[in-house]
Design a protein around this motif. Sequence first.
Motif, PDB file in Angstrom:
ATOM      1  N   VAL A  86       0.856  -1.286   0.051  1.00 47.11           N
ATOM      2  CA  VAL A  86       0.107   0.045  -0.040  1.00 47.11           C
ATOM      3  C   VAL A  86       0.960   1.004   0.118  1.00 47.11           C
ATOM      4  N   VAL A  87       0.283   2.239  -0.646  1.00 47.66           N
ATOM      5  CA  VAL A  87       1.183   3.388  -0.718  1.00 47.66           C
ATOM      6  C   VAL A  87      -0.026   4.572  -0.528  1.00 47.66           C
ATOM      7  N   LEU A  88       0.435   5.834   0.010  1.00 51.09           N
ATOM      8  CA  LEU A  88      -0.423   6.940  -0.039  1.00 51.09           C
ATOM      9  C   LEU A  88      -0.282   7.880  -1.021  1.00 51.09           C
ATOM     10  N   ALA A  89      -1.121   8.121  -1.859  1.00 49.00           N
ATOM     11  CA  ALA A  89      -0.897   8.980  -3.153  1.00 49.00           C
ATOM     12  C   ALA A  89      -1.303  10.327  -2.766  1.00 49.00           C
ATOM     13  N   ALA A  90      -0.503  11.284  -3.575  1.00 47.36           N
ATOM     14  CA  ALA A  90      -0.689  12.709  -3.299  1.00 47.36           C
ATOM     15  C   ALA A  90      -2.135  13.117  -3.395  1.00 47.36           C
ATOM     16  N   ASN A  91      -3.042  12.488  -3.851  1.00 43.48           N
ATOM     17  CA  ASN A  91      -4.398  13.221  -3.830  1.00 43.48           C
ATOM     18  C   ASN A  91      -5.103  12.407  -2.578  1.00 43.48           C
ATOM     19  N   GLY A  92      -4.394  11.658  -1.522  1.00 45.84           N
ATOM     20  CA  GLY A  92      -4.858  11.377  -0.379  1.00 45.84           C
ATOM     21  C   GLY A  92      -5.536  10.037  -0.316  1.00 45.84           C
ATOM     22  N   GLU A  93      -5.396   9.308  -1.626  1.00 43.67           N
ATOM     23  CA  GLU A  93      -6.158   7.971  -1.601  1.00 43.67           C
ATOM     24  C   GLU A  93      -5.029   6.843  -1.449  1.00 43.67           C
ATOM     25  N   PHE A  94      -5.435   5.615  -1.066  1.00 48.83           N
ATOM     26  CA  PHE A  94      -4.576   4.647  -0.934  1.00 48.83           C
ATOM     27  C   PHE A  94      -4.430   3.623  -2.053  1.00 48.83           C
ATOM     28  N   VAL A  95      -3.233   3.172  -2.571  1.00 44.26           N
ATOM     29  CA  VAL A  95      -3.131   2.574  -3.715  1.00 44.26           C
ATOM     30  C   VAL A  95      -2.751   1.040  -3.117  1.00 44.26           C
ATOM     31  N   VAL A  96      -3.332   0.040  -3.292  1.00 41.10           N
ATOM     32  CA  VAL A  96      -2.995  -1.315  -2.933  1.00 41.10           C
ATOM     33  C   VAL A  96      -2.804  -2.396  -3.954  1.00 41.10           C
ATOM     34  N   SER A  97      -1.722  -2.969  -3.928  1.00 45.11           N
ATOM     35  CA  SER A  97      -1.495  -3.983  -4.728  1.00 45.11           C
ATOM     36  C   SER A  97      -2.585  -5.154  -4.382  1.00 45.11           C
ATOM     37  N   ASP A  98      -3.473  -5.580  -5.242  1.00 43.44           N
ATOM     38  CA  ASP A  98      -4.336  -6.658  -4.977  1.00 43.44           C
ATOM     39  C   ASP A  98      -3.818  -7.789  -5.860  1.00 43.44           C
ATOM     40  N   THR A  99      -2.855  -8.475  -5.045  1.00 38.40           N
ATOM     41  CA  THR A  99      -1.713  -9.334  -5.874  1.00 38.40           C
ATOM     42  C   THR A  99      -2.333 -10.649  -6.466  1.00 38.40           C
ATOM     43  N   CYS A 100      -3.319 -11.346  -5.878  1.00 39.37           N
ATOM     44  CA  CYS A 100      -3.861 -12.694  -6.361  1.00 39.37           C
ATOM     45  C   CYS A 100      -4.891 -12.124  -7.324  1.00 39.37           C
ATOM     46  N   ASN A 102      -4.682  -9.683  -9.555  1.00 40.44           N
ATOM     47  CA  ASN A 102      -3.576  -9.235 -10.718  1.00 40.44           C
ATOM     48  C   ASN A 102      -4.258  -7.655 -10.993  1.00 40.44           C
ATOM     49  N   VAL A 103      -4.657  -7.012  -9.844  1.00 41.17           N
ATOM     50  CA  VAL A 103      -5.009  -5.553 -10.215  1.00 41.17           C
ATOM     51  C   VAL A 103      -4.453  -4.834  -9.383  1.00 41.17           C
ATOM     52  N   LEU A 104      -4.627  -3.269  -9.608  1.00 40.29           N
ATOM     53  CA  LEU A 104      -4.191  -2.336  -8.530  1.00 40.29           C
ATOM     54  C   LEU A 104      -5.661  -1.692  -8.176  1.00 40.29           C
ATOM     55  N   ARG A 105      -5.943  -1.511  -6.790  1.00 38.39           N
ATOM     56  CA  ARG A 105      -7.034  -0.970  -6.241  1.00 38.39           C
ATOM     57  C   ARG A 105      -6.850   0.446  -5.543  1.00 38.39           C
ATOM     58  N   VAL A 106      -7.827   1.365  -5.556  1.00 38.31           N
ATOM     59  CA  VAL A 106      -7.709   2.733  -5.032  1.00 38.31           C
ATOM     60  C   VAL A 106      -8.787   2.546  -3.913  1.00 38.31           C
ATOM     61  N   VAL A 107      -8.426   2.945  -2.607  1.00 37.63           N
ATOM     62  CA  VAL A 107      -9.077   2.901  -1.296  1.00 37.63           C
ATOM     63  C   VAL A 107      -9.084   4.535  -1.114  1.00 37.63           C
ATOM     64  N   ALA A 108     -10.232   4.875  -0.851  1.00 41.15           N
ATOM     65  CA  ALA A 108     -10.453   6.394  -0.643  1.00 41.15           C
ATOM     66  C   ALA A 108     -10.350   6.328   1.043  1.00 41.15           C
ATOM     67  N   PRO A 109     -10.062   7.653   1.522  1.00 39.08           N
ATOM     68  CA  PRO A 109      -9.968   7.726   3.068  1.00 39.08           C
ATOM     69  C   PRO A 109     -11.262   7.154   3.871  1.00 39.08           C
ATOM     70  N   GLY A 110     -12.183   7.320   3.134  1.00 38.05           N
ATOM     71  CA  GLY A 110     -13.433   6.889   3.858  1.00 38.05           C
ATOM     72  C   GLY A 110     -13.927   5.364   3.511  1.00 38.05           C
ATOM     73  N   GLY A 111     -13.098   4.602   2.730  1.00 37.95           N
ATOM     74  CA  GLY A 111     -13.143   3.080   2.725  1.00 37.95           C
ATOM     75  C   GLY A 111     -13.745   2.673   1.326  1.00 37.95           C
ATOM     76  N   ALA A 112     -14.141   3.581   0.309  1.00 38.75           N
ATOM     77  CA  ALA A 112     -14.542   3.147  -0.982  1.00 38.75           C
ATOM     78  C   ALA A 112     -13.563   2.776  -1.678  1.00 38.75           C
ATOM     79  N   VAL A 113     -13.751   1.434  -2.276  1.00 37.11           N
ATOM     80  CA  VAL A 113     -12.590   0.825  -2.989  1.00 37.11           C
ATOM     81  C   VAL A 113     -13.054   0.766  -4.602  1.00 37.11           C
ATOM     82  N   ARG A 114     -12.150   0.948  -5.544  1.00 36.92           N
ATOM     83  CA  ARG A 114     -12.305   0.822  -6.752  1.00 36.92           C
ATOM     84  C   ARG A 114     -11.077   0.371  -7.491  1.00 36.92           C
ATOM     85  N   THR A 115     -11.192  -0.269  -8.746  1.00 34.04           N
ATOM     86  CA  THR A 115     -10.015  -0.796  -9.340  1.00 34.04           C
ATOM     87  C   THR A 115      -9.600   0.216 -10.221  1.00 34.04           C
TER      88      THR A 115
END
Length: 174
Positions: A86-100, A102-115
């Motif tokens: 996980v890393v924290l992007a400049a826009n305040g969202e978290f980027v997660v490597s969803d390894t198994c 095979n995607v990268l996901r974004v998690v907003a500070p409030g918990g909303a997840v999108r691919t």
Amino acid sequence: SGQLAVIAGSEDMEGFEDGKGAAARFCRPRGITVDPAGCMVVVDDENNALRRVSQAGEVSTLAGSGEGGFADGQGAAARFNGPESVVLAANGEFVVSDTCNNVLRVVAPGGAVRTLAGSEEGEEGFADGQGAAARFSCPKGLALDTDGRSVLVADWGNHAVRRVTMAGAVSTVA
């Protein structure tokens, strides 16, 4: 001052439990970053979740439910499969490597997840492109690029380093 202290969880008790200090449970925590409030944000790999740990040791689940799968959504409705970094992007969202998955996901500070990038079906492969047109093979390690607006990805199964913008554009670096 050189001292090691357990902030949350217990060395001999795995599980999936929010709570304070030793009452909290993790299962194979891997990646970690710090949010703007000074809280740790931890990838809880085998619980398929992103967890927040306050400076006081209070653990709460930001996204995921402890069950594996693939689903964008809010908080516990989201599903990951073996997230690792996980890393924290400049826009305040978290980027997660969803390894198994095979995607990268974004998690907003409030918990909303999108691919962000990779096949919405979790299809493995190697392709640069935009969003769902891109393909990865077990993306693992993440780092912010110097601009803070794109993420460098160790695409483990493809033996490559990839760059992903926060708009989902994927390119191969090396």
